[in-house]
Design a protein around this motif. Sequence first.
Motif, mmCIF file in Angstrom:
data_model
loop_
_atom_site.group_PDB
_atom_site.id
_atom_site.type_symbol
_atom_site.label_atom_id
_atom_site.label_comp_id
_atom_site.label_asym_id
_atom_site.label_seq_id
_atom_site.Cartn_x
_atom_site.Cartn_y
_atom_site.Cartn_z
ATOM 1 N N LYS A 247 0.718 -1.155 0.109
ATOM 2 C CA LYS A 247 -0.249 -0.015 -0.072
ATOM 3 C C LYS A 247 0.808 1.264 -0.101
ATOM 4 O O LYS A 247 1.648 1.482 -0.908
ATOM 5 C CB LYS A 247 -0.883 -0.137 1.170
ATOM 6 N N GLU A 248 0.631 2.104 1.122
ATOM 7 C CA GLU A 248 1.512 3.177 0.957
ATOM 8 C C GLU A 248 3.000 2.912 1.089
ATOM 9 O O GLU A 248 3.749 4.024 0.654
ATOM 10 C CB GLU A 248 1.123 4.090 2.154
ATOM 11 N N ASP B 288 1.630 13.846 0.146
ATOM 12 C CA ASP B 288 0.651 13.412 1.262
ATOM 13 C C ASP B 288 0.315 11.790 0.774
ATOM 14 O O ASP B 288 0.049 11.072 1.896
ATOM 15 C CB ASP B 288 -0.773 14.155 0.835
ATOM 16 N N ASN B 289 0.392 11.357 -0.493
ATOM 17 C CA ASN B 289 -0.037 10.255 -0.884
ATOM 18 C C ASN B 289 0.853 9.057 -0.387
ATOM 19 O O ASN B 289 0.625 8.042 -0.425
ATOM 20 C CB ASN B 289 0.121 10.122 -2.440
ATOM 21 N N GLN C 169 2.240 9.083 2.680
ATOM 22 C CA GLN C 169 1.921 8.806 4.336
ATOM 23 C C GLN C 169 0.754 7.938 4.516
ATOM 24 O O GLN C 169 -0.019 7.793 3.797
ATOM 25 C CB GLN C 169 1.612 10.220 4.878
ATOM 26 N N PRO C 170 0.594 7.223 5.566
ATOM 27 C CA PRO C 170 1.631 7.130 6.490
ATOM 28 C C PRO C 170 2.857 6.186 6.234
ATOM 29 O O PRO C 170 2.599 5.365 5.517
ATOM 30 C CB PRO C 170 1.056 6.700 7.634
ATOM 31 N N GLN D 135 3.558 2.815 8.985
ATOM 32 C CA GLN D 135 2.525 2.661 10.048
ATOM 33 C C GLN D 135 1.518 1.446 10.193
ATOM 34 O O GLN D 135 1.257 0.743 10.875
ATOM 35 C CB GLN D 135 1.801 4.017 10.288
ATOM 36 N N THR D 136 1.169 1.346 8.635
ATOM 37 C CA THR D 136 -0.041 0.378 8.587
ATOM 38 C C THR D 136 0.601 -0.670 7.310
ATOM 39 O O THR D 136 1.692 -0.040 6.969
ATOM 40 C CB THR D 136 -1.132 0.983 8.076
ATOM 41 N N VAL E 228 2.110 10.237 -7.243
ATOM 42 C CA VAL E 228 1.356 11.111 -8.464
ATOM 43 C C VAL E 228 -0.134 10.557 -8.270
ATOM 44 O O VAL E 228 -0.967 11.246 -8.365
ATOM 45 C CB VAL E 228 1.871 11.013 -9.515
ATOM 46 N N ILE E 229 -0.180 9.424 -8.677
ATOM 47 C CA ILE E 229 -1.651 8.701 -8.891
ATOM 48 C C ILE E 229 -2.134 8.095 -7.549
ATOM 49 O O ILE E 229 -3.283 7.799 -7.602
ATOM 50 C CB ILE E 229 -1.638 7.976 -10.254
ATOM 51 N N GLY E 230 -1.479 8.123 -6.614
ATOM 52 C CA GLY E 230 -2.047 7.483 -5.487
ATOM 53 C C GLY E 230 -2.387 5.977 -5.170
ATOM 54 O O GLY E 230 -1.977 5.515 -6.186
ATOM 55 N N ASN F 146 -0.108 11.399 -17.060
ATOM 56 C CA ASN F 146 -0.441 12.512 -16.354
ATOM 57 C C ASN F 146 0.373 13.545 -16.613
ATOM 58 O O ASN F 146 0.371 14.657 -15.962
ATOM 59 C CB ASN F 146 -0.325 12.084 -14.733
#
Lengths: 402, 527, 359, 81
Positions: C35-36, C168-169, C171-172, C175-176, C237-239, C256
């Motif tokens: 994930k992140e 922002d994308n 973070q975190p 953590q998870t 960029v794209i999350g 993009n």
Amino acid sequence: MRGRKYILIITIIVLPLTGCWSATELTDIIIATAIGVDKSEDGYRLSVQIINPGEIAGSAENTTRTATTTYTAEGKTIFEALRRMTTIAPRRIFLSHVQVVVISEEVAKEGIGKVLDFLVRDHEFRADFILLIARDYSAKNIVSVITPLERISANKITSSSAASEKYWAPTRDVELNELMQGILSPGREAVLSGIHILGDEDLGKFKSNAEKTEPFALLYINEIGVFKGDQLVGWLNEDESKGFNYITDNVTSTVGGVDCDDDGRIIVEVFRSDVKMYPKVDGNQVTMRIHADLLVNLGEITCDISTETQEDLRAIEEKIEENLNEIMQNTIEAAKKLEADIFGFGDRVRRSLPRDWERLEKDWTTHFLNTNILLQSTVNIRHSGMIHDPFMDDIKKKNQEE
Amino acid sequence: MRLRSKKRTAEEKQKIIENISISDQAEISTSLRENDEIIRKMLGNSDDFISRKILLNKQQPIQVQLYYIDALVDKDTLQNDLLGCILNLPSKVDPSWKTEKDLYDFLQNETINTSDLTKIENLKELFSNLLSGDTIILIEGYSKAFATNTRGGQDRGVPEVTTQKIIRGPKEGFTERIGTNIGLVRRRIKDPNLWVKKYCIGEKTQTEVSIAYINGIVNDDIVKEVDQRLSRIEIDSILESGYIEQLIQDAKYSPFPTINNTERPDTIAAGLLEGRIAIFVDGSPFTLLVPALFTDFLQSSEDYYQRSDIGTLLRLLRTFAFFLAMMTPAGYIALTMFHQEMVPTTLLVGLAAQREGIPFPAFIEALIMEITFELLREAGVRLPSSVGSAISIVGALVLGQAAVEAGIVSSAMVIVVSLTAIASFVFPSYNLAITVRILRFGFMALAASFGFFGIFIGLILLVFHLVSLRSFGIPYTTPLAPFIAVDQKDVFVQSVLWKERTRPRLISQKNITRSKLNLPEAQKKKR
Amino acid sequence: MDQKISAYQFFILVFMNTLGTAILFIPTHATTYGKENGWITVVFATIFGLLVIAVYNAIFSKEETRSLFVIIDDNFGKWLGSISILFALLFAYFTTFANLWSIGQFVGLHILMGTPPEAIVLLVILTCLVGVRYGIEVIGRASEIFLPFTLISLILLVGLVWPEAQLDNIQPILQTNVAGAFVGIIPVIGITFLELFCLLGVIHRVNNIPQAKKAFFIGGLVAGFCMIIVTFACIAVIGVDGTIRHIYSIYFLGQNISIAEFFERVEGLVAFIWFITIFFKICTNFYFIAIAIKHLGGLKDFRTVTIPIAYFLFVSAVTSLPNIFYDFELMNSTYLVYAILTGFLLPILLLIVKIARKK
Amino acid sequence: MLFPTILLMIVSVIVFYLEYKRIKQKQAKKDNWVFMIFMVLATIFLFVYMCDLPTPDFVAFFEFLFKPIRGPFFTWLIQYQ
């Protein structure tokens, strides 16, 4: 090593056997620039604005034909409708150059998920078109309007959307990826700007619309529609829309005004805006501290006020800060009323405090409604334009003398 | 004087005539009459062949026979230096001379004024010299002949270069005379290490071919390789250096030239100083330079005569032009037939508008235009210059205007083709321009079947081919692949002259230092 | 007359082979698990991958002149050795036709809509065939020509999407999904570093073995770095969601790009990077197959079998995989298992036997 | 599919001949045999494919090969997705 030339020969032999499946001549396609999606009885009514290249390119003398044409077809899904359109359209419709997708308010209220799947999945679409909601008018009519300056109205829509986001900030240029993120991410809701017709929607379809100095119909983009999930739940008005852009740190440049003590106004031009959110979770109580940091220029002063000392300026700055806080407060209230976390507060919490988020995620809406907002704004005036002191009081003085 | 009588039968004579071109060792007879017969028969009594009989020493006459070919000799030399001397000869010839050596010494030291007198041992040499423009002297009773250098005939002097024009730099170019050509180079490099080796190639033409290199700089392996390849040639004629080029080049089926050719003595001199080998061919102003690398074809000798920033800019421009000339039509086809989504909307609309009403697919359209252009170009070369301008007017009108107005081709295609044409004239080397012309059509076909993917595949195949080539043992794409960092200073980027202190690594392995002084620094120190 | 390549060429081959399929699939794969933290997964995968390369390097002694196959035969004995080689050979075969398949799919989906993948696969395999028949020297040199273009494209891509990145994308951070981030290493190195096993067939061709080992290491490092950057850019960029959802998320990343209304629609850049890298990957793997068969059959020339192999590869590439979903499942199951067995366990086994024999 | 099939067959016969000649020139007997066997197999393989008959599926073979490990491994891995 002698075999190499034979391999080349064989390649050449095989080449014509395999080629040309996907070749499409430019004369076999028509270029679509805008798509409108309306509700029909059992599905969707799709309107596609296509370009009439002969009318747009080069110095060809103007004929009586219009630069764009709109085709309409109905179907249970978007893809079906699009394929049904081939029965009307003279050639294959080429979708890569679509710049605008307009969705009618009716469809948006019902949910746009079904519309989006095709837009995301189909290979021909590119990711850089903007999405808008047709407010009060059908998407078909908006797509059909002929605009005076730009011969392709889709170009007009994209450029004016970008310009208004950049210089006025009550709208938001939402591209597909951002919309998808808004709909799908937990702790965030999507928004789309609205588009309207100003004037007579039927007369806007005629070529003569572009032949008047004051056209029958104009397109304009304003206000932001708020989604919950994939459904449109309400609208923010112009000020709230601007507040939304402030909070989400999306303001590049805008103009804001505050009333003076007398009847005049002070207008400032914001040229840098930096807004940050700091979440804090205390038990189940979420506190969101929003810190806005603005740099402004004095743009217009129509009241009797002095700007000579630092204290005077500080007073103006404070006024603007107050005003800004009010705008943002109103926006948040409006969003809370719609129960939609369009600012991504939840997302912010998730990213900064993932452990707390796991707890809060389940009923985030309630937590969102209970969120405490702490607004802190700092405004700094940098420039006063070309002149130093306002001259309204001098005019007044002169008037009194006479 | 002792006469060795060595009569030959008629059959023997016939045999000699038949085999003369094959057997090197057919001897010269002592009988003048017999020799005369053989020579005349061999030359088929050609009318430009002239023989002249002279009697020396009236008391005890010695018959002397002179042979020469009219068109090949320099009449002045012949008359003043040879005939004059022999005819005015006082009766010094002493019949008591025992050996041929005495006669030779006499002729050499006391009689003949020409620069060069050589003794000839056999018939093969005799013919070779005769046909090169020498005058042959045969003397009754001697089994040796003498050749005097009376070579002459038409020569057009040192001309101005026509094919590789430059703005700054020497204007003189090579001529058809090999001696003049080597001289032009020798005048530039006054180094005893500039060695020249002569070959005689072509059974019928007996063309003089010379290789030149600077000993100590050149890579000896390459010299050996060139020597071997030249010696291996068995052919009846060499009429131009192009023959040699085709016979000794590495990749016989490659569109890419692996041998450079030039008309410019300064280019040859520069090549020699880098450790290359020049191959001069008599009768051709185009001199070959080996080994030739891919990047050489994008460089002009003028680059070095100007400041390095200009040189660098021009080289980058030429590299760009290389891709442009090869890919523009292919790219246009790929964009309009396959990848419309890549074209900006406004441009696409413009293209679409132009293509409305054009009856052909883009590929056919491009093919028509390219072929028309190639025709025009070829016609332009052949036509006398007075008609040339007419052709260009017709070309401009037909291609540029009428075809577009008639709706046969689109104006975008005209732009594409002219761009290609202009780009293909940028190269200093004509060879590479031809290569690019050939490859362009291949890329167009690939683009028409697979769009950019096809172009990409073509590019990969092209690179595979390029890197597999070698020019006399040196990888063709040196110093790009295999990558040689120090040699990058003179590939696409031309570094300042005082920093180019080494010669290319692979070509010259021995003496790689060019200048020891770092000039600007030395100047600084002086101050 | 053995063809030799330089350490620099070997470095490029390592770089290309690592990025080969990876550049297109890694962002999606890593993000699916991490994930992140997807980019952190790739960081760990690179570290782990460098360990794998260290194991590979250890197989070859300083002045090794023997090829991998001879080393295997010498250590495992004729029979066991042959079986191991066959095992590795089939893995290379599997990799090659899977890569061919994905190039056919990708081109058919994004570049040439409507062209059957068969045609594309045929074209690619024929081009590779030409390359392989020219020999490793030519492949090495060709890679030298293409390296600057690849790097420039890569830098352009990352540089151009940078303005769109939202930090922002990502973070975190850690953590998870920490477990996922670590487990994700396995599939990530499965389609990157473990496939480098095929390059062991080439390493003895390098004219300087100690330098070749260094090049192996640096190549892996640089490629890993590129993958980290690309994955990072995708997520930023794209999350996360977009990265997971798109099959070829880096291609979507390219879509993009929008700079000054001119540098738009340059996703071709991505396609170019990917084509080049996967092309050299297919070439080297094909070469590996050919020389492995040459060794097994005791042939004089590896070119003998190249044409039949090309036939086999073509048919396998167009028939073996039914659809993209199956491909994804395969990359997480059978293929991964196979990659671990050949790319990891086999070299370790070889190393152990080698050390044991020395003692 | 008839035309491509025929064309491919012709092409493979030409390829076969040229390669055969090339290897023969090098006087490698073993190479020649191996090439012939491989080439015949490959041509059959290609022909089977072109005629839409089921071709040997390598993936299925690999799936079978790693059956015992594959399943549990996949389930373990997938839960982290």
